[in-house]
Write an enzyme that holds these catalytic residues in place. Structure first.
Site, PDB file in Angstrom:
ATOM      1  N   GLU A  15     -20.247  39.153 -34.177  1.00  0.00           N
ATOM      2  CA  GLU A  15     -19.910  37.742 -34.098  1.00  0.00           C
ATOM      3  C   GLU A  15     -21.094  36.874 -34.538  1.00  0.00           C
ATOM      4  O   GLU A  15     -22.228  37.349 -34.593  1.00  0.00           O
ATOM      5  CB  GLU A  15     -19.477  37.354 -32.682  1.00  0.00           C
ATOM      6  CG  GLU A  15     -20.560  37.457 -31.619  1.00  0.00           C
ATOM      7  CD  GLU A  15     -20.721  38.840 -31.028  1.00  0.00           C
ATOM      8  OE1 GLU A  15     -21.503  38.970 -30.074  1.00  0.00           O
ATOM      9  OE2 GLU A  15     -20.082  39.792 -31.530  1.00  0.00           O
ATOM     10  N   ASP A  53     -30.423  63.580 -38.721  1.00  0.00           N
ATOM     11  CA  ASP A  53     -30.548  62.523 -39.724  1.00  0.00           C
ATOM     12  C   ASP A  53     -31.694  61.567 -39.437  1.00  0.00           C
ATOM     13  O   ASP A  53     -32.256  60.971 -40.357  1.00  0.00           O
ATOM     14  CB  ASP A  53     -29.234  61.739 -39.812  1.00  0.00           C
ATOM     15  CG  ASP A  53     -28.117  62.565 -40.427  1.00  0.00           C
ATOM     16  OD1 ASP A  53     -28.420  63.515 -41.174  1.00  0.00           O
ATOM     17  OD2 ASP A  53     -26.937  62.269 -40.160  1.00  0.00           O
ATOM     18  N   ASP A  88     -26.841  78.737 -20.319  1.00  0.00           N
ATOM     19  CA  ASP A  88     -28.267  78.511 -20.105  1.00  0.00           C
ATOM     20  C   ASP A  88     -28.954  77.875 -21.303  1.00  0.00           C
ATOM     21  O   ASP A  88     -29.947  77.170 -21.161  1.00  0.00           O
ATOM     22  CB  ASP A  88     -28.964  79.833 -19.763  1.00  0.00           C
ATOM     23  CG  ASP A  88     -28.575  80.338 -18.388  1.00  0.00           C
ATOM     24  OD1 ASP A  88     -28.080  79.524 -17.582  1.00  0.00           O
ATOM     25  OD2 ASP A  88     -28.749  81.543 -18.125  1.00  0.00           O
ATOM     26  N   HIS A  99     -30.394  78.887 -10.294  1.00  0.00           N
ATOM     27  CA  HIS A  99     -29.523  77.889 -10.901  1.00  0.00           C
ATOM     28  C   HIS A  99     -28.527  77.327  -9.896  1.00  0.00           C
ATOM     29  O   HIS A  99     -27.947  78.079  -9.103  1.00  0.00           O
ATOM     30  CB  HIS A  99     -28.756  78.489 -12.082  1.00  0.00           C
ATOM     31  CG  HIS A  99     -29.634  78.960 -13.193  1.00  0.00           C
ATOM     32  ND1 HIS A  99     -29.154  79.626 -14.300  1.00  0.00           N
ATOM     33  CD2 HIS A  99     -30.976  78.839 -13.381  1.00  0.00           C
ATOM     34  CE1 HIS A  99     -30.157  79.910 -15.117  1.00  0.00           C
ATOM     35  NE2 HIS A  99     -31.270  79.462 -14.578  1.00  0.00           N
ATOM     36  N   ASP A 115     -25.590  76.387 -10.470  1.00  0.00           N
ATOM     37  CA  ASP A 115     -24.220  76.869 -10.682  1.00  0.00           C
ATOM     38  C   ASP A 115     -23.958  78.203  -9.990  1.00  0.00           C
ATOM     39  O   ASP A 115     -22.831  78.705 -10.027  1.00  0.00           O
ATOM     40  CB  ASP A 115     -23.877  76.953 -12.171  1.00  0.00           C
ATOM     41  CG  ASP A 115     -24.600  78.087 -12.908  1.00  0.00           C
ATOM     42  OD1 ASP A 115     -25.521  78.704 -12.331  1.00  0.00           O
ATOM     43  OD2 ASP A 115     -24.253  78.340 -14.087  1.00  0.00           O
ATOM     44  N   CYS A 165     -22.013  81.295 -16.435  1.00  0.00           N
ATOM     45  CA  CYS A 165     -23.293  81.523 -17.124  1.00  0.00           C
ATOM     46  C   CYS A 165     -23.077  81.930 -18.577  1.00  0.00           C
ATOM     47  O   CYS A 165     -23.893  81.618 -19.454  1.00  0.00           O
ATOM     48  CB  CYS A 165     -24.098  82.612 -16.428  1.00  0.00           C
ATOM     49  SG  CYS A 165     -24.430  82.310 -14.694  1.00  0.00           S
TER      50      CYS A 165
END
Length: 670
Positions: A124, A159, A356, A477, A479, A652
């Site tokens: 704008e 990039d 991982d 970990h 998890d 995992c």
């Protein structure tokens, strides 16, 4: 607030200046007056407005000259030619005799550096809030993406490492910025427009523009420009300032702004870009800025996706001993209707731990968004996979390297999770909260996630991290003891926690019902009866310790995620402790069912090899009874040999790319 500029006029020569519409020129008339001046009068052309303070005139219609006499000058329309508007101030002495005229010639132009400050996808004109950033749904400030994807497919690099534009498609990753000007065909002699950034900003941004003159291009030239990708860098890491063309008339010059780095410990994500009109000061002197327009961008943070968002693609490795596992994953993914991406052994070189190595997230702006993979500093044999197989057009890449080269198991991204959206004590986290595992606060020799990764995660701001205690685990970990699954009620999810107490409850129930001789790991060398398992006092002690560790984390999660006990489901999982020289750490005793893959309402759960009762694994029966009422469907996957024995499980060994959240991060109230 109107931008003001001080100006000096002179009775001995004509003063010429360029005026920018919307600003105000202030002239201290006393400072510019000839000696012995007592009053003054003003005459101006039709396009020039003036106001005097103090405003009182004397009986003769003149303004009395005081030490505080100030002339305010504005203009309503742009000039057709240079110096076509005039204003003069005549000074008078004590007897009203003329002491001289100060003549001012004005060239009026309109200049506006514009961005999408209201975040609606449209640049704008002259938004009053374009020069600042404010969070929230009523906030303002433009958004910038880090140009971290790759338009090339050979010898790939992100990039942003390239200071040229090689493909027009690369412009889509950048934010548009428009220089709108209106005025005479040319600026008065010596005036010029310059874009500039600060030294501290220069490492975070590049600005490009078309090389050719947009006003004078023929359609043929415009098409050539499009296909030749003929864009030049205006400002960036090696260029703090550069002149930009004034095109004359009512014109627009488009710029493309490229983000180079994510928010981090030393960068808050805010970038300012300035456009100045410079006025000549005479031969041998540098030009001075008489008008500056500033715009502000905020770089999009890297945002993780929780298990409750829709899956798009599942990633898994193929190794020399996981054929059966891979087949089960393939069947689950096909049944769920998603895409499967297999990393073959020539690329993974035996490294099967897909979770991982990488974590999927995304970046988002009003005009564009794309996924971005965060590469962990673990640098196992999978280290080439994120760049070689994931980085590409509209798929970005970012990593953080440990400067000292020292990484631990806690730097693998099984130790990096994110919660679904939550509200905690009235504070909303619509994108969820990042969860990492660290050493216990009192530990003197514990392992921690490397500092550079932690700093990166905290700097993103929009998913305020939570630190849990995971160093008690051999692998370490989060998890291994927690995950999230979608649910139709309450907070729209459940937190699943590993629970030795729940495990012993299942086994004691079996013993009480007369199934004490039923075997865990039936048919495997590890086979053991329920009775013998329950008689192992050392194992009980180890699991009491593990339960204490998980309960400590349970308290933290309830507090930091605003959870009640009804939002948590305890899965029956036992652990065993491995003895080391300096400490002892835990691993799952049987396949860790909390370490699952979540694909909508389909769950890929490690097959626990529990005691068989009435033709069915008792542990599977228990887990299904807990999760199926939520509309979830459990598929139990045999990962015993290729993953469990190597101290990992289904989660995992897999990873899931998910849709981005519909919530826009800039609408957060921070």
């Amino acid at each position: 607030m109107v931008s003001q500029r001080s100006l000096a006029i002179d009775t001995e020569k004509t003063t010429r200046t360029t005026y920018v519409l919307g600003t105000e020129l202030t002239v201290n008339l006393n400072r510019c007056a000839p000696p012995f001046s007592k009053s003054f009068s003003i005459k101006c052309g039709p396009n020039v407005n003036h106001k005097v303070t103090p405003p009182a005139k004397d009986r003769s219609g003149l303004y009395p000259l005081t030490p505080n006499s100030v002339l305010l000058v504005t203009m309503d329309a742009v000039s057709e030619t240079a110096n076509d508007s005039k204003l003069s101030v005549r000074y008078y002495g004590e007897k009203s005799e003329s002491l001289g005229d100060a003549v001012l010639h004005l060239t009026a132009v309109e200049i506006s550096l514009d961005v999408d400050a209201d975040r609606d996808g449209v640049v704008e004109k002259n938004n009053p809030n374009k020069g600042s950033w404010k969070w929230g749904p009523n906030g303002h400030g433009a958004v910038l993406l880090v140009n971290c994807d790759s338009e090339t497919t050979y010898k790939k690099s992100v990039d942003s490492e390239n200071d040229t534009i090689d493909k027009v498609s690369d412009l889509q990753d950048m934010s548009k910025m428009i220089l709108r000007t209106n005025g005479p065909a040319e600026l008065p002699e010596g005036y010029k427009l310059t874009m500039h950034i600060s030294k501290t900003t220069s490492g975070s941004v590049r600005v490009f523009r078309p090389r050719t003159n947009a006003k004078k291009d023929t359609m043929k030239h415009k098409l050539l420009n499009l296909f030749l990708k003929d864009y030049i860098m205006v400002v960036g890491p090696d260029a703090l300032a550069q002149e930009v063309p004034y095109l004359g008339g009512k014109t627009e010059l488009q710029f493309f702004v490229e983000g180079l780095r994510f928010p981090d410990k030393d960068f808050n994500g805010l970038i300012s870009i300035n456009l100045s009109l410079l006025e000549p000061c005479g031969k041998g002197f540098p030009e001075t800025p008489i008008f500056t327009d500033t715009v502000v961008f905020h770089v999009s943070p890297w945002i993780m996706t929780p298990n409750t968002l829709k899956p798009l693609e599942v990633y898994v490795c193929s190794t020399n001993n996981n054929y059966s596992f891979l087949k089960s994953i393939k069947n689950l993914v096909e049944k769920s209707g998603y895409k499967l991406n297999i990393c073959f052994e020539y690329m993974n070189r035996g490294d099967r731990w897909m979770q991982d190595e990488i974590e999927f997230g995304y970046i988002d702006a009003p005009h564009h968004h794309f996924p971005v993979v965060l590469d962990s500093p673990r640098d196992g044999a999978l280290q080439d996979f994120p760049i070689e197989s994931i980085l590409g057009p509209d798929f970005g890449y970012v990593t953080r390297d440990a400067s000292n080269g020292e990484v631990s198991s806690l730097d693998s991204f099984g130790n990096l999770e994110v919660s679904p959206p939550v509200t905690v004590n009235g504070k909303s986290y619509p994108l969820g909260r990042i969860i990492i595992g660290v050493a216990f606060p009192t530990a003197t020799h514990g392992r921690n996630m490397t500092q550079v990764v932690q700093e990166f995660l905290w700097a993103q701001k929009v998913q305020e991290p939570i630190a849990l205690y995971s160093d008690w685990l051999y692998v370490g970990h989060v998890d291994e003891f927690m995950t999230f699954v979608p649910a139709p009620d309450r907070k729209k999810f459940r937190l699943l926690l590993a629970s030795p107490d729940a495990g012993y409850k299942v086994f004691k129930g079996l013993q009480k019902k007369g199934h004490g001789e039923a075997e865990m790991f039936s048919g495997l060398p590890e086979a053991i009866s329920v009775n013998k398992l329950l008689s192992n006092k050392k194992l009980q002690d180890e699991n009491r310790y593990v339960q204490n560790c998980i309960d400590w984390n349970r308290v933290v999660l309830k507090k930091e995620l605003g959870l009640d006990d009804e939002d948590i489901i305890d899965l029956p999982i036992l652990f065993k402790v491995l003895e080391e020289k300096n400490c002892s750490r835990a691993v799952a005793y049987y396949p860790d069912m909390v370490n699952m893959i979540v694909l909508g309402d389909q769950l890929g759960v490690p097959k626990p090899f529990g005691p068989t009762v009435n033709g069915r694994c008792a542990l599977e029966t228990e887990v299904c009874s807990l999760l199926e009422p939520l509309g979830l469907k459990c598929t139990f996957i045999d990962d015993f040999a290729p993953y469990h024995k190597l101290l990992g499980e289904v989660h995992c060994g897999s990873n899931v790319l998910r849709e981005p959240s519909s919530f826009k991060w800039w609408n957060l109230e921070l």
